[in-house]
Design an enzyme around this catalytic site. Structure first.
Site, short mmCIF file in Angstrom:
data_model
loop_
_atom_site.label_atom_id
_atom_site.label_comp_id
_atom_site.label_asym_id
_atom_site.label_seq_id
_atom_site.Cartn_x
_atom_site.Cartn_y
_atom_site.Cartn_z
N PHE A 168 -6.07 11.64 7.27
CA PHE A 168 -5.75 10.38 7.21
C PHE A 168 -5.05 10.20 5.82
O PHE A 168 -5.19 10.88 5.12
CB PHE A 168 -6.93 9.50 7.17
CG PHE A 168 -6.69 8.24 8.17
CD1 PHE A 168 -6.75 8.65 9.64
CD2 PHE A 168 -6.47 6.85 7.99
CE1 PHE A 168 -6.64 7.73 10.52
CE2 PHE A 168 -6.30 6.12 9.07
CZ PHE A 168 -6.47 6.34 10.21
N GLN B 236 -1.90 -5.73 1.65
CA GLN B 236 -1.41 -4.61 2.10
C GLN B 236 -0.37 -4.77 3.48
O GLN B 236 -0.77 -5.52 4.48
CB GLN B 236 -2.44 -3.46 2.65
CG GLN B 236 -1.87 -2.10 2.95
CD GLN B 236 -2.85 -1.19 3.07
OE1 GLN B 236 -3.46 -1.08 4.31
NE2 GLN B 236 -3.07 -0.42 2.21
N HIS C 251 2.09 -3.19 6.37
CA HIS C 251 2.39 -1.79 7.21
C HIS C 251 3.77 -1.94 7.42
O HIS C 251 4.43 -2.94 7.84
CB HIS C 251 1.50 -2.11 8.38
CG HIS C 251 1.38 -0.71 9.17
ND1 HIS C 251 2.32 -0.18 9.84
CD2 HIS C 251 0.51 0.34 9.01
CE1 HIS C 251 1.97 1.15 10.56
NE2 HIS C 251 0.91 1.13 9.68
N LEU D 237 0.69 -4.32 15.28
CA LEU D 237 1.00 -2.79 14.55
C LEU D 237 1.73 -1.73 15.62
O LEU D 237 1.22 -1.97 16.71
CB LEU D 237 -0.18 -2.43 13.95
CG LEU D 237 0.18 -1.93 12.85
CD1 LEU D 237 0.50 -2.23 11.67
CD2 LEU D 237 -1.33 -1.11 12.31
N GLU E 271 1.25 4.72 12.49
CA GLU E 271 2.32 5.64 12.04
C GLU E 271 2.47 6.78 12.92
O GLU E 271 3.37 7.42 12.92
CB GLU E 271 1.30 5.93 10.93
CG GLU E 271 2.11 5.91 9.66
CD GLU E 271 1.07 5.99 8.48
OE1 GLU E 271 0.89 4.88 7.78
OE2 GLU E 271 0.18 6.98 8.14
N ARG F 124 3.13 4.74 2.83
CA ARG F 124 3.30 3.17 3.50
C ARG F 124 3.91 2.20 2.70
O ARG F 124 4.71 1.76 3.10
CB ARG F 124 1.66 2.93 3.87
CG ARG F 124 1.61 2.34 5.12
CD ARG F 124 -0.03 1.59 5.38
NE ARG F 124 -0.41 2.54 6.33
CZ ARG F 124 -1.52 2.45 6.77
NH1 ARG F 124 -2.30 1.36 6.47
NH2 ARG F 124 -2.13 3.04 7.77
N HIS G 130 -1.09 -6.73 6.76
CA HIS G 130 -1.86 -5.77 7.54
C HIS G 130 -3.37 -6.26 7.06
O HIS G 130 -4.49 -6.33 7.80
CB HIS G 130 -1.48 -4.37 7.56
CG HIS G 130 -2.26 -3.47 8.28
ND1 HIS G 130 -2.59 -3.85 9.57
CD2 HIS G 130 -2.84 -2.40 7.90
CE1 HIS G 130 -3.47 -2.64 10.12
NE2 HIS G 130 -3.55 -1.74 9.26
N ARG H 205 -5.65 -0.26 -0.31
CA ARG H 205 -6.73 0.20 0.31
C ARG H 205 -6.26 1.65 1.35
O ARG H 205 -5.19 1.65 1.73
CB ARG H 205 -7.15 -0.56 1.41
CG ARG H 205 -8.53 -0.10 2.58
CD ARG H 205 -8.48 -0.96 3.63
NE ARG H 205 -7.48 -1.36 4.28
CZ ARG H 205 -7.20 -0.75 5.58
NH1 ARG H 205 -7.82 0.41 5.80
NH2 ARG H 205 -6.33 -0.93 6.12
#
Lengths: 344, 567
Positions: free
Chosen positions: B118, B232, B234, B244, B247, B278, B346, B381
C-alpha cells in the site's frame, strides 16, 4: 407538480416519478404523488429523488447514506422491482417502463411501513438474532489476539460471496414466502446462516441448524428464485439455501423434519419413476395422522370434483427413464463428491 | 431515569469495537449504542483497501518498528509519536482478534491472513478481504455485538451534550421513528461518529451522512478540535458524485488527460506519471483545472481518466468495480469512453482532541476513530491506517470508559432542556417571510470550501472562505424545514446535519488560514514549504462565546527526528 423552469438541453428527458406516499400521522391510507423533472443520461433514481426533495417537495421521505451501492440503505421498489435507488439508472428503467415516461417508486414489501419509502428493518435484525447469525468462535476469549486460525483460500471462497450481502433487504421484499408468512426466516438470514455454518471457526453449527429446520425455517422455501434474481450483489442465495438443506439431510441426519422427508420422497419418486407420486406425498412428508387430520376434508372435496391424483400403482414411469436414472445417479455422485471436498 | 454507564454515539467500526470491549471489560455495565443509521450501514463499509498490521505474513522481515516509522513519515511528522506507537504495536493483536471472531480475511498460500503493498508502506502489510475489507469488518463487529446483546438505539440522531458548568450530564438525541427528543443521562459518552469531509459535498467521496455530528456536538460543548485544517484529497473522484475511482485504475495503466488530450502528468511527475504520490497527483489535476485545461459541464470542471486503450478484457477482468461505478454514477462505460474525474475530499485527519486513552478535556467524554484526533495521522494519513485507527482506538475508548465510568456522577437532564431542544430544532418549520433552502446552502458550502479551502490554499482565498462560511451560518438561521411531521423527518435531519457542517467548516477554514506553511495535505501557495520552526505543532480550535478561537498544542516526539519527507 412540475418544476417551473424546465430548461431543455439535449439529452434530457422529462420523467414523471410516481412516488408512494404515506405519513402515519395524517394519512389513513397510502397514495401516490407525481413529480415531473428533466433527467439526463447517467442520473440514478436516488439522485432524482434527492432533486425532488430539495427542489419540489421536502417532505418526500426515503433513506440514503453512502449513495454508492455499498451501505444498502436505499432499497426500494422501482417499477415493481426491489433494488437500490442509488445504482439504478433512470434511463435504463425508462427503457423497460410499461407506461412511457413514468417511473413508479414504492417501499420494499414484507417489512412494516414507517413513512413513504421507509420501512422498518427491525424484524430482519430480530431474525438475525434468532438464527444466531454470527460466528461463535471455538477460541476462548482469553486466547484471542494471540494467534490466527489457519484457513485455506478454498474455505474462504466458500463464504466469500455470501459476505458480499449488504442487508439491503431487496430479497426480503421479493420473497414469495414472506408475503404469505411474515415469520418465515427470510432469504438474507438463510444466506447469513449458511455463511456462518461453513466457517470452520464457528462452534454453533448444530444449534443454528436445529433452529433452521423448525417451522418457518429453511424447508419453507419454494425455490421461486426471486431472491437470487433481485440480489443487488448477484449472490447465489439459492445455493446457500440448498447448502443448508443438504447439510440438514446428509451430514446432520435430521430426517425427522417434515421438510427433509418431503425432499427425500421427491428424490425417491424421481429416481424410480421420473415423476411424482402425488397421492402419497403428504403421508410420506407428515405421516398418516397429520394427513388424516389436515387433508381429509380436502381429499374428499378432490374426489367429489374428480381432481384426485392417480393412486401409486397407476403412476407409470416417465419416457426415457433409463437414461434419466443414469443422469440422476451421476448427479447424486457429484453432490457427494462436493460434500467430501467441502469437509476437507 | 438511571444514567447509562456508557453511551456510544456512532455504530461504525470504532463505536462497535468500543461497545464490544466495554462489555468485555465489565459485563455489569449499562451500555447504549446510538446510531443515526442501522450500524451495518455505517461508512466503515466503504473502506475497500484494508488495515495495516506488521503480521509479517507476507514480508517475513516486516516489523512494528517499520510500521511506526512509515506512519510518522507519512504524517509529515505531525503525528504524536507515542500515539503512533500504540497504533502500530496494537495492530497485529487486533487484526488477529478480528480474525478469531470471524472476519473473513483473504488468505495466503500458507493459510495465514493475506497482506498486500500500500502507498507509503515499506513492506506489504495491508491485511484485506478482497476489495470489501471495511464492509466485512463492520459486518463481523455488528454480528458480534448482536451476539453479545448490545443495546442498540438505531436511527437516533444525536443533538447535543447536556452540560452543567464543565461537566456533562449525558446526551440529548432525537428518535427518528417517533420524532421525540429523548435524554440519555450518562456517566460517560464516547463519540465515534466518523469524519467531516462531506462538508465538501459533491466534491467528497464520503457518505451523505459523514457530516461531523460528533465533532460539532463536542465543539458546541466547548471541547477543542485538533488539526481540523488537514483534509485529505484523493486525485480521482467521479465528477458528478465525488465517489472514488480507486488508484488501481491508474495502476493498471490508465491515463489522465486534459481537454487537449494531453497526458498532463508529464509536466508534474515525468517519471512516475499517473502513479505519483496521491497529494501530488491531486495538486496536478487541480492545477490543470485552474489553468483552464479542464472540461466544462453543468456539474463543474473535470478531466479525463482514460482506460479505453486497456481493452475490454482487461477492464472487465481487473477493474470490474470501477466499470460498474462509472456506468452507475456517470453513465459512462470506460471501455468506450474516458471517465470524468476530479480530486475529491476523502478523509479528515483532524477531529476531537484526545489523549492516547481517547479522553477529551471534559470528564467522561471520549472520542475515537475519524471523529477523534489522537493524533496518529498528523498532516496526512497513510492508506490502510484508517481502519486500523478505528479498531485500535475504538477498543481503547471502550475499555477506558468502562474503567472510568464509576468515577463520574452526572447531573440530571431537565424536562425544560429537552423541551428547549425540541423547540430549537423545529423552529425552521414555521419560518415566515424570507427563508433559505437546504439544498442551496449546502451546495454553496461545498463550493466555497472546494474553491477557497480546497487543495490549494492562500490567504486571500481563505479569507473569502471564512467570510462565506460566516454568511452561510447567518443565512442558516432562516433555513426552512418543509416537512413538518414528527415521524422520520429526514428533511429536519438534513438541516441539522448542515448546521453541524457549518460549525465545523469554520474551524477548518480558520485553522487553514492560521497555518502559514505547507505540510502534508495542507498546501499554501503563499507559504509553499514546511516550516518546522514555527509550525511544528497542532492547531486547536475551540468555540468561545459562539466564536472560533485558535490555540496550539505541542507535537509529542520520540525516536524519530524531523526529516524532509521525500519518496
Amino acid at each position: 407538480m412540475t418544476v417551473p423552469t424546465v430548461q431543455h438541453t439535449e439529452g434530457k428527458k422529462d420523467v414523471t416519478f410516481r412516488v408512494f406516499r404515506f405519513n402515519p400521522q395524517v394519512d389513513s391510507k397510502p397514495y401516490f404523488d407525481d413529480y415531473t423533472i428533466p433527467v439526463e443520461k447517467g442520473i440514478t433514481v436516488l439522485r432524482s429523488l434527492n432533486y425532488i426533495k430539495e427542489h419540489i417537495d421536502g417532505s418526500v421521505s426515503f433513506r440514503a447514506f453512502c449513495q454508492a451501492g455499498i451501505c444498502g440503505s436505499c432499497g426500494m421498489r422501482v417499477n415493481g422491482l426491489s433494488q437500490l435507488a442509488c445504482t439504478t439508472q433512470v434511463w435504463d428503467v425508462l427503457a423497460k417502463s410499461r407506461e412511457p415516461g413514468i417511473i413508479k417508486v414504492e417501499p420494499l414489501r414484507n417489512l412494516p411501513l414507517i413513512k413513504d419509502l421507509i420501512v422498518d428493518m427491525d424484524p430482519l435484525v430480530d431474525k438475525m438474532k434468532h438464527y444466531s447469525n454470527w460466528v461463535d468462535s471455538t477460541m476462548p476469549e482469553a486466547e484471542m489476539g494471540k494467534k490466527e486460525f489457519l484457513i485455506s483460500e478454498a474455505e474462504f471462497l466458500r463464504y466469500d460471496k455470501a459476505t458480499d450481502c449488504i442487508l439491503c433487504a431487496s430479497c426480503v421484499s421479493e420473497c414469495s414466502i414472506l408475503r404469505a408468512n411474515k415469520d418465515y426466516v427470510s432469504p438474507a438470514v438463510l444466506l447469513k446462516s449458511y455463511r456462518m455454518s461453513v466457517d470452520s471457526r464457528d462452534s454453533l453449527h448444530e444449534q443454528r441448524l436445529a433452529e433452521l429446520v423448525k417451522d418457518h425455517g429453511v424447508w419453507d422455501c419454494t425455490h421461486c428464485y426471486r431472491c437470487q434474481e433481485s440480489c443487488v450483489k448477484s449472490i447465489p442465495i439459492m445455493d446457500a439455501i440448498h447448502g443448508i438443506r443438504e447439510d440438514a439431510i446428509e451430514s446432520r441426519g435430521m430426517k425427522d423434519t417434515s421438510g427433509s422427508k418431503h425432499a427425500e420422497a421427491f428424490m425417491i419418486d424421481i429416481e424410480k419413476k421420473g415423476k411424482l407420486v402425488e397421492a402419497t406425498l403428504p403421508i410420506r412428508t407428515n405421516g398418516v395422522i397429520w394427513t388424516l387430520q389436515n387433508l381429509l376434508p380436502m381429499a374428499v372435496k378432490m374426489i367429489m370434483k374428480r381432481r384426485t391424483p392417480p393412486p401409486p400403482p397407476l403412476v407409470k414411469s416417465a419416457k426415457g427413464i433409463k437414461i434419466f436414472r443414469e443422469m440422476f445417479r451421476e448427479m447424486t455422485e457429484h453432490v457427494k463428491q462436493d460434500h467430501k471436498s467441502h469437509k476437507n | 431515569m438511571k444514567p447509562f454507564d456508557i453511551v456510544i454515539v456512532g455504530g461504525g467500526g470504532a463505536g462497535l469495537y468500543a461497545a464490544m470491549e466495554a462489555m468485555k471489560t465489565n459485563p455489569a455495565l449499562n451500555i447504549a449504542v446510538l446510531s443515526k443509521v442501522y450500524p451495518n450501514r455505517s461508512h466503515t463499509s466503504a473502506a475497500q483497501g484494508g488495515a495495516n498490521a506488521a503480521l509479517a505474513n507476507k514480508a517475513k522481515d516486516d516489523t512494528v518498528e517499520m510500521h511506526i516509522f512509515d506512519t510518522i513519515k507519512g504524517s509529515d511528522y505531525l503525528a504524536d509519536q507515542d500515539a503512533v506507537d500504540v497504533l502500530c504495536s496494537e495492530a497485529p493483536k487486533i487484526i488477529r482478534e478480528l480474525e478469531n471472531i470471524g472476519t473473513p480475511w483473504s488468505r495466503l498460500e500458507d493459510n495465514t491472513i493475506a497482506q498486500r503493498p500500500f502507498g507509503g508502506a515499506g513492506r506489504p502489510r495491508c491485511c484485506y478481504c478482497s476489495d470489501k475489507t471495511g464492509h466485512t469488518i463492520l459486518q463481523t463487529l455488528y454480528e458480534q455485538c448482536l451476539k453479545k446483546g448490545v443495546q442498540f438505539f438505531n436511527e437516533y440522531f444525536a443533538l447535543n451534550l447536556s452540560v452543567s458548568g464543565s461537566r456533562s450530564n449525558g446526551l440529548i438525541a432525537m428518535n427518528m421513528k417517533s420524532g421525540k427528543v429523548e435524554a440519555f443521562p450518562a456517566k460517560t459518552v464516547i463519540f465515534a461518529t466518523g469524519g467531516y469531509a462531506k462538508m465538501y459535498w459533491n466534491r467528497s467521496s464520503n457518505a451523505a451522512g459523514n457530516t461531523g455530528d460528533g465533532q460539532a456536538i463536542a465543539y458546541r460543548a466547548g471541547i477543542p478540535m485538533k488539526d481540523m485544517e488537514f483534509v485529505q484529497f484523493h486525485p480521482t473522484g467521479l465528477r458528478k458524485s465525488g465517489l472514488l475511482v480507486t488508484e488501481g485504475a491508474r495502476g493498471e495503466g490508465g491515463y489522465l488527460l486534459n481537454k487537449d488530450g494531453e497526458r498532463f502528468m508529464a509536466r508534474y511527475a515525468p517519471e512516475k506519471m499517473e502513479l505519483g504520490p496521491r497529494d501530488l497527483v491531486s495538486r496536478s489535476l487541480e492545477t490543470e483545472i485552474l489553468e483552464g485545461r479542464g472540461f466544462d459541464s453543468p456539474a463543474g470542471k473535470y478531466l479525463h481518466l482514460d482506460l479505453t486503450h486497456l481493452g475490454a478484457d482487461l477492464i472487465k477482468s481487473r477493474l470490474p468495480q470501477i466499470r460498474e461505478m462509472s456506468m452507475n454514477f456517470e453513465g459512462v462505460d470506460p471501455i468506450e469512453e474516458p471517465i470524468p474525474v476530479r480530486p475529491t475530499a476523502h478523509y479528515s485527519m483532524g477531529g476531537i482532541d484526545t489523549d492516547n486513552q481517547t479522553r477529551t478535556v471534559m470528564d467522561g467524554i471520549y472520542a475515537a476513530g475519524e471523529c477523534g484526533c489522537v493524533s496518529v495521522h498528523g498532516a496526512n494519513r497513510l492508506g490502510g491506517n484508517s481502519l486500523l485507527d478505528i479498531l485500535v482506538f475504538g477498543r481503547i475508548a471502550g475499555r477506558t470508559a468502562a474503567e472510568e465510568a464509576g468515577k463520574f456522577t452526572p447531573g440530571t437532564i431537565s424536562e425544560a432542556e429537552i423541551a428547549g431542544q425540541w423547540d430549537e430544532i423545529r423552529s425552521g418549520m414555521h419560518a415566515s417571510g424570507h427563508y433559505e433552502r437546504y439544498g442551496e446552502l449546502r451546495e454553496e458550502l461545498g463550493q466555497t470550501l472546494a474553491l477557497n479551502v480546497g487543495i490549494f490554499r492562500e490567504a486571500s482565498l481563505l479569507k473569502k472562505g471564512i467570510a462565506d462560511i460566516a454568511e452561510l451560518k447567518e443565512r442558516a438561521k432562516k433555513l426552512r424545514i418543509f416537512d413538518t411531521s414528527d415521524v422520520f423527518n429526514t428533511n429536519l435531519m438534513q438541516v441539522l446535519e448542515l448546521k453541524n457542517m457549518l460549525d465545523l467548516a469554520e474551524t477548518v477554514a480558520a485553522g487553514a488560514h492560521a497555518r502559514q506553511e505547507s505540510r502534508g495535505s495542507h498546501t499554501r501557495i503563499d507559504f509553499p514549504v514546511r516550516d518546522d520552526a514555527n509550525w511544528h505543532k497542532h492547531t486547536l480550535a475551540t468555540q468561545v462565546k459562539g466564536k472560533v478561537t485558535l490555540g496550539e498544542k505541542p507535537v509529542t516526539m520520540g525516536r524519530y527526528e524531523l526529516q524532509e519527507r521525500t519518496y
